[in-house]
Design a protein around this motif. Structure first.
Motif, PDB file in Angstrom:
ATOM      1  N   ILE A 181      75.834   3.290  41.745  1.00  0.00           N
ATOM      2  CA  ILE A 181      75.120   3.593  40.494  1.00  0.00           C
ATOM      3  C   ILE A 181      73.789   4.571  41.099  1.00  0.00           C
ATOM      4  O   ILE A 181      73.138   4.392  42.037  1.00  0.00           O
ATOM      5  CB  ILE A 181      74.577   2.480  39.791  1.00  0.00           C
ATOM      6  N   SER A 182      73.717   5.770  40.256  1.00  0.00           N
ATOM      7  CA  SER A 182      72.965   6.826  40.676  1.00  0.00           C
ATOM      8  C   SER A 182      71.903   7.213  39.595  1.00  0.00           C
ATOM      9  O   SER A 182      72.453   7.434  38.542  1.00  0.00           O
ATOM     10  CB  SER A 182      73.562   8.081  41.400  1.00  0.00           C
ATOM     11  N   ALA A 183      70.639   7.292  39.802  1.00  0.00           N
ATOM     12  CA  ALA A 183      69.563   8.240  38.781  1.00  0.00           C
ATOM     13  C   ALA A 183      70.516   9.512  38.490  1.00  0.00           C
ATOM     14  O   ALA A 183      70.894  10.227  39.306  1.00  0.00           O
ATOM     15  CB  ALA A 183      68.389   8.160  39.179  1.00  0.00           C
ATOM     16  N   PRO A 184      70.139   9.996  37.384  1.00  0.00           N
ATOM     17  CA  PRO A 184      70.757  11.452  37.153  1.00  0.00           C
ATOM     18  C   PRO A 184      70.619  12.477  38.029  1.00  0.00           C
ATOM     19  O   PRO A 184      71.133  13.431  38.081  1.00  0.00           O
ATOM     20  CB  PRO A 184      70.326  11.755  35.541  1.00  0.00           C
ATOM     21  N   PHE A 185      68.937  12.451  38.370  1.00  0.00           N
ATOM     22  CA  PHE A 185      68.624  13.486  39.516  1.00  0.00           C
ATOM     23  C   PHE A 185      68.631  13.038  40.921  1.00  0.00           C
ATOM     24  O   PHE A 185      67.814  13.642  41.625  1.00  0.00           O
ATOM     25  CB  PHE A 185      67.709  14.043  38.941  1.00  0.00           C
ATOM     26  N   ALA A 186      69.136  12.103  41.219  1.00  0.00           N
ATOM     27  CA  ALA A 186      69.282  11.586  42.797  1.00  0.00           C
ATOM     28  C   ALA A 186      70.346  12.601  43.392  1.00  0.00           C
ATOM     29  O   ALA A 186      71.062  13.188  42.949  1.00  0.00           O
ATOM     30  CB  ALA A 186      69.572  10.288  42.760  1.00  0.00           C
ATOM     31  N   ILE A 187      69.870  12.733  44.775  1.00  0.00           N
ATOM     32  CA  ILE A 187      70.553  13.749  45.661  1.00  0.00           C
ATOM     33  C   ILE A 187      71.643  12.982  46.446  1.00  0.00           C
ATOM     34  O   ILE A 187      71.333  11.917  47.201  1.00  0.00           O
ATOM     35  CB  ILE A 187      69.591  14.393  46.561  1.00  0.00           C
ATOM     36  N   LEU A 188      72.975  13.429  46.441  1.00  0.00           N
ATOM     37  CA  LEU A 188      73.846  12.608  46.901  1.00  0.00           C
ATOM     38  C   LEU A 188      74.952  13.640  47.755  1.00  0.00           C
ATOM     39  O   LEU A 188      74.966  14.743  47.197  1.00  0.00           O
ATOM     40  CB  LEU A 188      74.743  12.145  45.893  1.00  0.00           C
ATOM     41  N   GLY A 189      75.568  13.145  48.802  1.00  0.00           N
ATOM     42  CA  GLY A 189      76.625  13.985  49.702  1.00  0.00           C
ATOM     43  C   GLY A 189      76.106  14.290  50.826  1.00  0.00           C
ATOM     44  O   GLY A 189      75.809  13.358  51.825  1.00  0.00           O
ATOM     45  N   SER A 190      75.987  15.577  51.271  1.00  0.00           N
ATOM     46  CA  SER A 190      75.807  15.683  52.570  1.00  0.00           C
ATOM     47  C   SER A 190      76.819  15.294  53.556  1.00  0.00           C
ATOM     48  O   SER A 190      76.344  14.950  54.761  1.00  0.00           O
ATOM     49  CB  SER A 190      74.375  15.623  53.110  1.00  0.00           C
ATOM     50  N   ILE A 191      78.137  15.278  53.282  1.00  0.00           N
ATOM     51  CA  ILE A 191      79.115  14.636  54.333  1.00  0.00           C
ATOM     52  C   ILE A 191      79.416  15.566  55.336  1.00  0.00           C
ATOM     53  O   ILE A 191      80.232  16.458  55.109  1.00  0.00           O
ATOM     54  CB  ILE A 191      80.222  13.977  53.479  1.00  0.00           C
ATOM     55  N   GLY A 192      78.646  15.773  56.274  1.00  0.00           N
ATOM     56  CA  GLY A 192      78.724  16.685  57.368  1.00  0.00           C
ATOM     57  C   GLY A 192      77.907  16.148  58.715  1.00  0.00           C
ATOM     58  O   GLY A 192      77.179  15.245  58.469  1.00  0.00           O
TER      59      GLY A 192
END
Length: 340
Positions: A181-192
């Motif tokens: 569950i994420s807030a609308p403007f949370a930052i996600l990803g950067s799978i690197g």
């Protein structure tokens, strides 16, 4: 300019004095604590239902008149009495927090919290992790992720809530949740994976300074700061990064098979709204909203394992924070920049 020079000189003297005082205090604390056995931490448990109830009751006392409040309390008492007679057993929700730095230092508390809750938690219960992390060291976040995997392996539902950021190693942890569950403007990803280091070999050569690196094993040292880097060393270093990236991708794909892994494992980040479309998250909602809803049907407990820090450690942390604040204030005054 003369003012800035005088100000910098004054600040340097102040910082030096503060550090000297703190060093003396730290030395005194070290002498006092020498030979003492380090105190163990303690698990703190707070029932969040009581917290939410207190907020609601305070508002009711302010907004309702005496008769309305009396009627409301009477109705609540009847409901509670009825529930006790029926011996209703509510499911339990265990809430954990992880505020990650580059070394994932919060793992030390997390491991004890998980060990404690797994002694009682059942598949009918739920664990909610409030996660905030921009990632960090591979091995550190690998261990933190392995701790969360213990919850999944025990068959206890795991929900991960992200209000601000879960990127790189942070998302590696988040993907273990059965629901994200994420807030609308949370930052996600950067799978690197990223690695960088300076090289001053040419500067050393310019000043006729030799630096030798001796190794036993062809790839014991691929890239160095002071030595002369070779193309073969760079290729090996890149190969190691690619291998780590592949392991990262496979790990995420294992827990979130619905992802188009090659599409999202580019090192990019997305805000919650876009992350939902990419299926990096399952729902848009703040952790406050989610837990307030769960508290209506469940007994919600917040767990926190607190390490008992020695006097020396507390003084060291205070010293570090004081110096950081002094330097930040000095730099911001000189440059008129804002720090976020």
């Amino acid at each position: 300019m003369e003012f800035l020079t005088e100000y910098a000189s004054f600040l340097a003297k102040t910082v030096t004095l503060v550090i000297a005082i703190l060093v003396v205090l730290a030395s005194f604390a070290a002498l006092r604590s020498k030979g003492r056995r380090k105190s163990a931490g303690q698990l703190q448990v707070n029932k969040l239902n009581d917290f939410y109830k207190g907020l609601r009751e305070r508002l009711e006392q302010t907004l309702l008149d005496k008769d309305q409040l009396k009627a409301l309390r009477k109705g609540q008492a009847k409901t509670e009495k009825k529930q006790k007679k029926q011996h209703e057993t509510k499911p339990r929700v265990f809430v954990l927090d992880f505020d990650g730095d580059i070394k994932a230092s919060a793992t030390e508390s997390l491991r004890h919290e998980i060990t404690a809750l797994l002694t009682l938690a059942t598949p009918k219960d739920e664990v909610v992790l409030r996660l905030e992390s921009g990632g960090g060291m591979v091995h550190s976040y690998g261990l933190a992720s392995s701790q969360l995997a213990r919850i999944r392996e025990a068959g206890v539902p795991l929900t991960v809530c992200i209000d601000k950021v879960a990127a790189s190693g942070g998302y590696m942890m988040a993907c273990i949740g059965e629901k994200i569950i994420s807030a609308p403007f949370a930052i996600l990803g950067s799978i690197g994976v990223v690695a960088q280091l300076p090289n001053v070999n040419r500067l050393l050569k310019k000043h006729d300074i030799d630096f030798e690196v001796l190794t036993a094993g062809e790839y014991k040292r691929t890239l160095t700061v002071f030595g002369e880097n070779t193309e073969k060393g760079r290729e090996k270093f890149q190969e190691d990064l690619d291998i780590t990236h592949k392991l990262f991708k496979n790990f995420v794909a294992r827990y979130r098979p619905q992802l188009a892994i090659d599409e999202v494992a580019t090192g990019e980040v997305w805000l919650g709204l876009a992350a939902l479309e990419k299926q990096l998250v399952d729902e848009l909602k703040t952790s406050d909203e989610y837990l307030a809803e769960r508290a209506k049907q469940s007994e919600v407990y917040h767990l926190h394992y607190a390490e008992r820090k020695s006097l020396q450690e507390r003084i060291g942390m205070a010293a570090s924070g004081s110096v950081d604040r002094l330097l930040l204030g000095w730099w911001s005054r000189l440059t008129q920049q804002r720090f976020w």
